[in-house]
Structure formats: structure tokens, C-alpha cells
Enzyme design. Structure first.
Site, PDB file in Angstrom:
ATOM      1  N   GLY A 137      32.933  13.185   2.798  1.00  0.00           N
ATOM      2  CA  GLY A 137      33.999  14.796   3.574  1.00  0.00           C
ATOM      3  C   GLY A 137      32.327  15.850   4.668  1.00  0.00           C
ATOM      4  CE1 TYR A 138      27.919  14.872   3.809  1.00  0.00           C
ATOM      5  CE2 TYR A 138      27.016  14.287   5.710  1.00  0.00           C
ATOM      6  CZ  TYR A 138      26.799  14.565   4.154  1.00  0.00           C
ATOM      7  OH  TYR A 138      26.243  14.521   3.360  1.00  0.00           O
ATOM      8  CB  SER A 139      33.253  15.483  10.743  1.00  0.00           C
ATOM      9  OG  SER A 139      31.542  15.329  11.269  1.00  0.00           O
ATOM     10  CB  SER A 171      34.684   6.049   7.616  1.00  0.00           C
ATOM     11  OG  SER A 171      34.210   6.571   9.638  1.00  0.00           O
ATOM     12  CD  GLU A 254      25.408   8.396   8.102  1.00  0.00           C
ATOM     13  OE1 GLU A 254      26.365   7.649   9.010  1.00  0.00           O
ATOM     14  OE2 GLU A 254      24.829   9.269   8.954  1.00  0.00           O
ATOM     15  CD  GLU A 375      26.550  15.688  23.638  1.00  0.00           C
ATOM     16  OE1 GLU A 375      27.438  14.933  24.891  1.00  0.00           O
ATOM     17  OE2 GLU A 375      26.819  15.052  22.628  1.00  0.00           O
TER      18      GLU A 375
END
Length: 394
Positions: A137-139, A171, A254, A375
Site C-alpha cells: 500500500g504505497y501509491s 497489485s 524490490e 521520471e
């Protein structure tokens, strides 16, 4: 000594282990598991999911999960080279994509390095035996690759954290039992300060998971909504407010040894494209032949960089460089597949039934975004490695 040559050629002492892995896979990818060969993977995570869980638990029963973890935490304590060998042979055997990557490769090493003994005792055995699955649960809608903009909040309520907010592009959340989430726990904090790394159960009131249908027709990614969801107060990894450091540690894991197996899979995809180019005559086109040659050379660069990164102190910037290399290479491979296919690659269905080349092309568009967009990787290299002035921030 670096791992820049074929491990089989450069390290003959490891041949016995390679043969052990090959023999075990040949003996076990049979019967009910034989039909799973080649299934799963990016854009195809829906394939035979329950059956692949069974295969993963079979791997666990025979000691083929968490290979690099210390033995005291249920792993096998294998050397880096042995792990490389396993991932190479697993990919060469066309064994099905594993379902436990996020727990085994990301959360597990993070807990081993930074978790409490109680957290290790509670969660690591269930990662080893594949009885609990995890998502990341990051983005968020306003914090894609810029994790410091996280807005999901958690507040203490007695012996629990209460969580409100939204995560996106999560994901496999629809298959997961738990989520390791970065949330803001200090009111009024900004940027990297005031974040915490919580372990949150997903099967509870206050958690809603909505799969996102992608161009591939599948739904590997999800939105996750927290509305008063709860987790125990002791399920924060590190100290409250230390979430940025813990999250960065996870991102470091990762890009670990499993990427070697990923590259073997890339080589198989390229071989299929080359075979089709020879069969349909497009290989005779100098532009297509040049693109194929560049793809083969790029794959060698990927492997060399990954092995150098894994075998010693890679220096600053190795992680972002690796992500940029493989993401752009794989995206370009999808475009090459369509170039080889020609106009025939532009049509499908009905029904909407993509073939492997079309799935590769569509899903690989996301490679330069997930896991840290191109980016953001370039900004990291510019600011933290090259020492260039920081971008203006609002």
C-alpha cells in the site's frame, strides 16, 4: 568476485546445486502441476491463480521458498549465487509465476531487518508456507511515485490504529490477506516526516477493494479504500514516524535477486518474437533486424548490471538505473513484438481475447510507471547522485 559471467561456467562448484534444482523441477512439474507451466506473470496474474497457490505451497513443503532468508526465520540461508541459480533454473523450466513475491521478496526481508521479534514470529512463518498473502500500500491518487505526498492517515485509538484514506494501483490486493501500507500518523506533518509503516489486515469492515480493469482485460491492479479500518498498535514496523526509512528499505529489496529470473523470462519472450520474425519474413527487414539486435544487446546489459549490483557494493544510483534499464527495455520489447506482427497485431476478437504478444505490448506500457516511474527515477539520480539542483516543489 563479481557475478558477471554465467554462474555455471564461472563457478563449477555450484553445478551440483544447479542440477539439484533442475532435477527437482523436472520431477515435480508433472501430474496436476504440468499444466501450470508458463502461466501467470505480468498481465496474466489471473491465470490458474488457485492452482498456482497450490504449487507455491508445494514449493514451500519442499523448502523452495524464502531461499535467502536466514535459517532461524524459516529460510534456507542460501548464498547469493545459489539464489541466482534457482531463479535462472525456475525460469528456464517455464515454471508458473509465483503468487507470494510481495511477501517473500519485499515484506519478509523488511521484517527481518527492521521488524520486532513479535512481528517476525507472527508473520514470517506464514510467508514461508504461503498461508498469508500480502500487497503493498504505497501509491495514492495524489502520490503515485512520489511517496512523500501520502495522504492516507492513521490515528491512535487506544491499542489500535484507525486508518482512513485510499491507495491505488495496489497489485493483487484482491487476493491478499494483509497490506503493508505507508500512512501519515503525525497531523500537520509534510513530505518525508510523520509517516509510518503499518501492517493492516484486509478482511475487515472499513476496507473496500475495487479491481481496476486494464487494457489487457485483466485486473491485477486495485483501488483500496480505508474507512475506519483498524490494526493493532504494535503492528508498526520501526517506530511511528519512521515510515520513510522503512519504506525505502523495502524498495531496496524490490530490486533483488529475483530480477535474474525475470530476465530469463525476458529472454524467452525475445526468442518467441525472433522465431515469429523468421517465420513471417519480417526478419529480412533491416529495421526489424536492427531492433532485434539491439534488444539482444540490451538484455546482456540488463544481466550484467543486475549481477554487478547484486555481487558487491553497487554504489549510489544502482537501483534507479536498474529500474530504468529493465522497464524501458521491456516496453520496447512489446513495441518490437507489434512491429514483427505488423497490421495483424492490431486486431482482436470478438471476444476480446488477446494473444501473448498483444498482452506483452499492452501491459509493458505500465513497466515505466509501477515500482517508481521513469521520471521519479531520473529525479533521484539527478538530485542524489549527480548533485543537481532539486526540482521546485509546491
Amino acid at each position: 568476485m563479481g557475478l558477471t559471467r554465467s554462474s555455471e561456467d564461472a563457478f563449477p562448484e555450484e553445478r551440483a546445486f544447479r542440477e539439484e534444482v533442475r532435477t527437482w523441477l523436472a520431477d515435480n512439474l508433472t501430474g496436476e502441476f504440468a499444466a501450470l507451466r508458463g502461466l501467470g506473470g505480468s498481465g496474466r496474474e489471473h491465470e490458474a491463480y488457485d492452482e498456482r497457490i497450490g504449487w507455491n505451497r508445494h514449493l514451500a513443503t519442499h523448502g523452495w521458498t524464502c531461499l535467502g532468508w536466514p535459517t532461524e526465520y524459516g529460510g534456507r540461508g542460501l548464498s547469493l549465487l545459489q539464489q541466482v541459480v534457482f531463479h535462472e533454473e525456475y525460469a528456464r523450466a517455464d515454471a508458473p509465476a509465483r503468487v507470494n513475491h510481495l511477501g517473500e521478496e519485499l515484506l519478509g526481508p523488511t521484517l527481518i531487518a527492521l521488524g520486532s521479534e513479535a512481528q517476525k514470529a507472527r508473520f514470517l512463518p506464514r510467508i514461508v508456507d504461503v498461508t498469508e498473502l500480502w500487497c503493498q500500500g504505497y501509491s495514492e491518487p495524489e502520490a503515485g511515485s512520489d511517496l512523500s505526498n501520502v495522504r492516507t492517515r492513521a490515528r491512535r485509538d487506544g491499542e489500535e490504529w484507525v486508518i482512513d484514506g485510499q491507495k491505488i494501483w495496489t497489485s493483487l490486493a484482491h487476493h491478499a490477506d494483509w497490506c503493508f501500507a505507508v500512512v501519515r500518523t503525525e497531523p500537520g506533518s509534510r513530505r518525508h516526516a510523520g509517516l509510518s509503516y503499518l501492517l493492516v489486515p484486509l478482511d475487515q469492515p472499513g476496507v473496500e477493494i475495487r479491481p481496476i480493469q486494464q487494457l489487457t482485460g485483466t485486473s491485477e491492479f486495485n483501488e483500496v479504500f480505508f474507512s475506519g479500518a483498524r490494526t493493532r498498535a504494535d503492528l508498526v514496523v520501526g517506530e511511528p514516524g519512521d515510515g520513510w526509512r522503512v519504506a525505502m528499505a523495502t524498495l531496496g529489496f524490490e530490486r533483488g535477486v529475483s530480477t535474474i529470473g525475470q530476465q530469463v523470462g525476458f529472454a524467452r519472450e525475445l526468442a518467441v518474437i525472433v522465431a515469429e520474425a523468421r517465420a513471417n519474413g519480417s526478419f529480412d527487414d533491416p529495421l526489424i533486424a536492427d531492433r532485434i539486435a539491439r534488444a539482444k544487446l540490451g538484455l546482456e546489459v540488463l544481466r550484467t548490471h543486475a549481477l554487478r549490483t547484486l555481487s558487491g557494493d553497487p554504489g549510489p544510483g544502482a537501483g534507479p538505473v536498474q529500474k530504468l534499464l529493465w522497464a524501458r527495455w521491456h516496453r520496447d520489447l512489446g513495441e518490437l513484438a507489434m512491429g514483427v506482427r505488423g497490421a495483424a497485431g492490431l486486431t482482436v476478437g470478438p471476444p476480446y481475447d488477446l494473444d501473448d504478444a498483444q498482452t506483452l505490448y499492452l501491459f509493458s506500457r505500465a513497466d515505466t510507471l509501477y515500482g517508481g516511474s521513469d521520471e521519479v527515477q531520473r529525479t533521484i539520480l539527478a538530485e542524489r547522485v549527480l548533485g543537481l539542483p532539486k526540482e521546485p516543489r509546491p
